[in-house]
Design a protein around this motif. Structure first.
Motif, PDB file in Angstrom:
ATOM      1  N   PRO A  59       0.850  -1.191   0.000  1.00 47.86           N
ATOM      2  CA  PRO A  59       0.000   0.000   0.000  1.00 47.86           C
ATOM      3  C   PRO A  59       0.891   1.248   0.000  1.00 47.86           C
ATOM      4  O   PRO A  59       1.993   1.238   0.543  1.00 47.86           O
ATOM      5  CB  PRO A  59      -0.779  -0.106   1.310  1.00 47.86           C
ATOM      6  N   GLY A  60       0.418   2.300  -0.616  1.00 51.70           N
ATOM      7  CA  GLY A  60       1.228   3.518  -0.685  1.00 51.70           C
ATOM      8  C   GLY A  60       2.327   3.330  -1.712  1.00 51.70           C
ATOM      9  O   GLY A  60       2.096   2.842  -2.814  1.00 51.70           O
ATOM     10  N   MET A  61       3.531   3.674  -1.335  1.00 49.82           N
ATOM     11  CA  MET A  61       4.675   3.569  -2.236  1.00 49.82           C
ATOM     12  C   MET A  61       5.091   2.108  -2.365  1.00 49.82           C
ATOM     13  O   MET A  61       5.421   1.463  -1.384  1.00 49.82           O
ATOM     14  CB  MET A  61       5.843   4.398  -1.695  1.00 49.82           C
ATOM     15  N   GLY A  62       5.073   1.571  -3.573  1.00 43.96           N
ATOM     16  CA  GLY A  62       5.491   0.200  -3.819  1.00 43.96           C
ATOM     17  C   GLY A  62       7.004   0.091  -3.956  1.00 43.96           C
ATOM     18  O   GLY A  62       7.732   1.088  -3.907  1.00 43.96           O
ATOM     19  N   GLY A  63       7.472  -1.117  -4.146  1.00 51.54           N
ATOM     20  CA  GLY A  63       8.906  -1.372  -4.225  1.00 51.54           C
ATOM     21  C   GLY A  63       9.614  -0.645  -5.346  1.00 51.54           C
ATOM     22  O   GLY A  63      10.692  -0.076  -5.148  1.00 51.54           O
ATOM     23  N   GLN A  64       9.032  -0.661  -6.531  1.00 52.55           N
ATOM     24  CA  GLN A  64       9.682   0.014  -7.658  1.00 52.55           C
ATOM     25  C   GLN A  64       9.730   1.525  -7.447  1.00 52.55           C
ATOM     26  O   GLN A  64      10.716   2.169  -7.798  1.00 52.55           O
ATOM     27  CB  GLN A  64       8.964  -0.329  -8.970  1.00 52.55           C
ATOM     28  N   ALA A  65       8.689   2.089  -6.857  1.00 51.03           N
ATOM     29  CA  ALA A  65       8.674   3.524  -6.573  1.00 51.03           C
ATOM     30  C   ALA A  65       9.736   3.877  -5.530  1.00 51.03           C
ATOM     31  O   ALA A  65      10.383   4.921  -5.632  1.00 51.03           O
ATOM     32  CB  ALA A  65       7.291   3.962  -6.098  1.00 51.03           C
ATOM     33  N   LEU A  66       9.942   3.006  -4.546  1.00 53.01           N
ATOM     34  CA  LEU A  66      10.983   3.249  -3.551  1.00 53.01           C
ATOM     35  C   LEU A  66      12.363   3.246  -4.207  1.00 53.01           C
ATOM     36  O   LEU A  66      13.188   4.116  -3.932  1.00 53.01           O
ATOM     37  CB  LEU A  66      10.923   2.218  -2.427  1.00 53.01           C
ATOM     38  N   VAL A  67      12.609   2.293  -5.082  1.00 52.25           N
ATOM     39  CA  VAL A  67      13.898   2.246  -5.787  1.00 52.25           C
ATOM     40  C   VAL A  67      14.096   3.521  -6.605  1.00 52.25           C
ATOM     41  O   VAL A  67      15.187   4.110  -6.601  1.00 52.25           O
ATOM     42  CB  VAL A  67      14.002   0.980  -6.669  1.00 52.25           C
ATOM     43  N   SER A  68      13.056   3.979  -7.271  1.00 47.92           N
ATOM     44  CA  SER A  68      13.138   5.224  -8.044  1.00 47.92           C
ATOM     45  C   SER A  68      13.456   6.409  -7.138  1.00 47.92           C
ATOM     46  O   SER A  68      14.272   7.272  -7.487  1.00 47.92           O
ATOM     47  CB  SER A  68      11.831   5.491  -8.792  1.00 47.92           C
ATOM     48  N   GLU A  69      12.836   6.463  -5.975  1.00 49.16           N
ATOM     49  CA  GLU A  69      13.088   7.550  -5.031  1.00 49.16           C
ATOM     50  C   GLU A  69      14.527   7.501  -4.518  1.00 49.16           C
ATOM     51  O   GLU A  69      15.189   8.532  -4.401  1.00 49.16           O
ATOM     52  CB  GLU A  69      12.097   7.497  -3.868  1.00 49.16           C
ATOM     53  N   LEU A  70      15.028   6.314  -4.212  1.00 42.72           N
ATOM     54  CA  LEU A  70      16.415   6.180  -3.759  1.00 42.72           C
ATOM     55  C   LEU A  70      17.378   6.658  -4.843  1.00 42.72           C
ATOM     56  O   LEU A  70      18.346   7.375  -4.558  1.00 42.72           O
ATOM     57  CB  LEU A  70      16.718   4.739  -3.354  1.00 42.72           C
ATOM     58  N   LYS A  71      17.111   6.276  -6.082  1.00 41.10           N
ATOM     59  CA  LYS A  71      17.967   6.729  -7.191  1.00 41.10           C
ATOM     60  C   LYS A  71      17.913   8.240  -7.324  1.00 41.10           C
ATOM     61  O   LYS A  71      18.938   8.886  -7.553  1.00 41.10           O
ATOM     62  CB  LYS A  71      17.554   6.044  -8.493  1.00 41.10           C
ATOM     63  N   ARG A  72      16.731   8.824  -7.168  1.00 37.67           N
ATOM     64  CA  ARG A  72      16.582  10.276  -7.235  1.00 37.67           C
ATOM     65  C   ARG A  72      17.423  10.955  -6.155  1.00 37.67           C
ATOM     66  O   ARG A  72      17.999  12.024  -6.367  1.00 37.67           O
ATOM     67  CB  ARG A  72      15.113  10.672  -7.082  1.00 37.67           C
ATOM     68  N   LEU A  73      17.529  10.300  -4.998  1.00 38.32           N
ATOM     69  CA  LEU A  73      18.321  10.824  -3.887  1.00 38.32           C
ATOM     70  C   LEU A  73      19.813  10.518  -4.028  1.00 38.32           C
ATOM     71  O   LEU A  73      20.611  10.901  -3.177  1.00 38.32           O
ATOM     72  CB  LEU A  73      17.807  10.245  -2.560  1.00 38.32           C
ATOM     73  N   GLY A  74      20.184   9.793  -5.087  1.00 38.71           N
ATOM     74  CA  GLY A  74      21.586   9.447  -5.313  1.00 38.71           C
ATOM     75  C   GLY A  74      22.057   8.250  -4.509  1.00 38.71           C
ATOM     76  O   GLY A  74      23.249   8.079  -4.282  1.00 38.71           O
ATOM     77  N   ILE A  75      21.122   7.413  -4.092  1.00 38.09           N
ATOM     78  CA  ILE A  75      21.439   6.232  -3.283  1.00 38.09           C
ATOM     79  C   ILE A  75      21.281   4.994  -4.144  1.00 38.09           C
ATOM     80  O   ILE A  75      20.226   4.762  -4.725  1.00 38.09           O
ATOM     81  CB  ILE A  75      20.511   6.162  -2.046  1.00 38.09           C
ATOM     82  N   ASP A  76      22.360   4.214  -4.218  1.00 41.83           N
ATOM     83  CA  ASP A  76      22.382   3.032  -5.082  1.00 41.83           C
ATOM     84  C   ASP A  76      22.564   1.768  -4.242  1.00 41.83           C
ATOM     85  O   ASP A  76      23.581   1.097  -4.334  1.00 41.83           O
ATOM     86  CB  ASP A  76      23.511   3.169  -6.109  1.00 41.83           C
ATOM     87  N   THR A  77      21.589   1.481  -3.419  1.00 36.49           N
ATOM     88  CA  THR A  77      21.623   0.299  -2.560  1.00 36.49           C
ATOM     89  C   THR A  77      21.204  -0.926  -3.360  1.00 36.49           C
ATOM     90  O   THR A  77      20.193  -0.879  -4.067  1.00 36.49           O
ATOM     91  CB  THR A  77      20.665   0.488  -1.366  1.00 36.49           C
ATOM     92  N   PRO A  78      21.952  -2.034  -3.261  1.00 33.67           N
ATOM     93  CA  PRO A  78      21.521  -3.260  -3.938  1.00 33.67           C
ATOM     94  C   PRO A  78      20.151  -3.709  -3.421  1.00 33.67           C
ATOM     95  O   PRO A  78      19.888  -3.650  -2.221  1.00 33.67           O
ATOM     96  CB  PRO A  78      22.588  -4.285  -3.572  1.00 33.67           C
ATOM     97  N   VAL A  79      19.304  -4.161  -4.354  1.00 36.80           N
ATOM     98  CA  VAL A  79      17.931  -4.535  -4.010  1.00 36.80           C
ATOM     99  C   VAL A  79      17.659  -5.981  -4.393  1.00 36.80           C
ATOM    100  O   VAL A  79      17.968  -6.409  -5.504  1.00 36.80           O
ATOM    101  CB  VAL A  79      16.914  -3.617  -4.732  1.00 36.80           C
ATOM    102  N   VAL A  80      17.056  -6.697  -3.442  1.00 37.15           N
ATOM    103  CA  VAL A  80      16.512  -8.024  -3.692  1.00 37.15           C
ATOM    104  C   VAL A  80      14.999  -7.881  -3.530  1.00 37.15           C
ATOM    105  O   VAL A  80      14.512  -7.589  -2.433  1.00 37.15           O
ATOM    106  CB  VAL A  80      17.055  -9.072  -2.697  1.00 37.15           C
TER     107      VAL A  80
END
Length: 123
Positions: A59-80
């Motif tokens: 609900p709310g922000m899904g996984g792909q949206a979170l990854v997009s937000e992290l990239k927007r913030l310049g954060i490149d954390t590996p995701v499983v």
């Protein structure tokens, strides 16, 4: 004493949030669990997280949206990604977009361990 890497779990399913961190700790990592993408972003753990285990649909922000937000913030954390959706097309898309792995629920301890090791060893 060697510092253990932090793995953060973001999943709206309470049973996942209760069981997965224990398993991750048994594998030699520190683990935190969050019930939403928004809670993770507000936690102060974003910069310390070395691997993100992330539910695709929430609900709310899904996984792909979170990854997009992290990239927007310049954060490149590996995701499983973890998902109940058994679609090979979705798995391939997530991998093409840079995910380390996409595990279908229920997944085995070995699958999770392999994905975590790949995530932390490739960075």
């Amino acid at each position: 004493m060697k510092k253990r890497l932090l793995v953060s779990v973001v999943d709206d399913d309470e049973s996942v949030r209760e069981s997965l961190p224990d398993l991750i700790r048994e594998m030699g990592f520190n683990a935190l669990a969050f019930n939403s993408a928004e809670a993770f972003l507000e936690s102060g753990s974003v910069g310390r997280t070395k691997c993100l285990i992330l539910d695709l649909k929430m609900p709310g922000m899904g996984g792909q949206a979170l990854v997009s937000e992290l990239k927007r913030l310049g954060i490149d954390t590996p995701v499983v990604f973890i998902t109940a959706n058994q679609s090979s097309a979705i798995r391939e898309q997530l991998l093409d977009d840079g995910a380390v792995a996409c595990l279908f629920k229920p997944f085995s301890d070995v699958e999770l361990s392999d994905a975590l090791l790949k995530a932390v060893c490739e960075r």
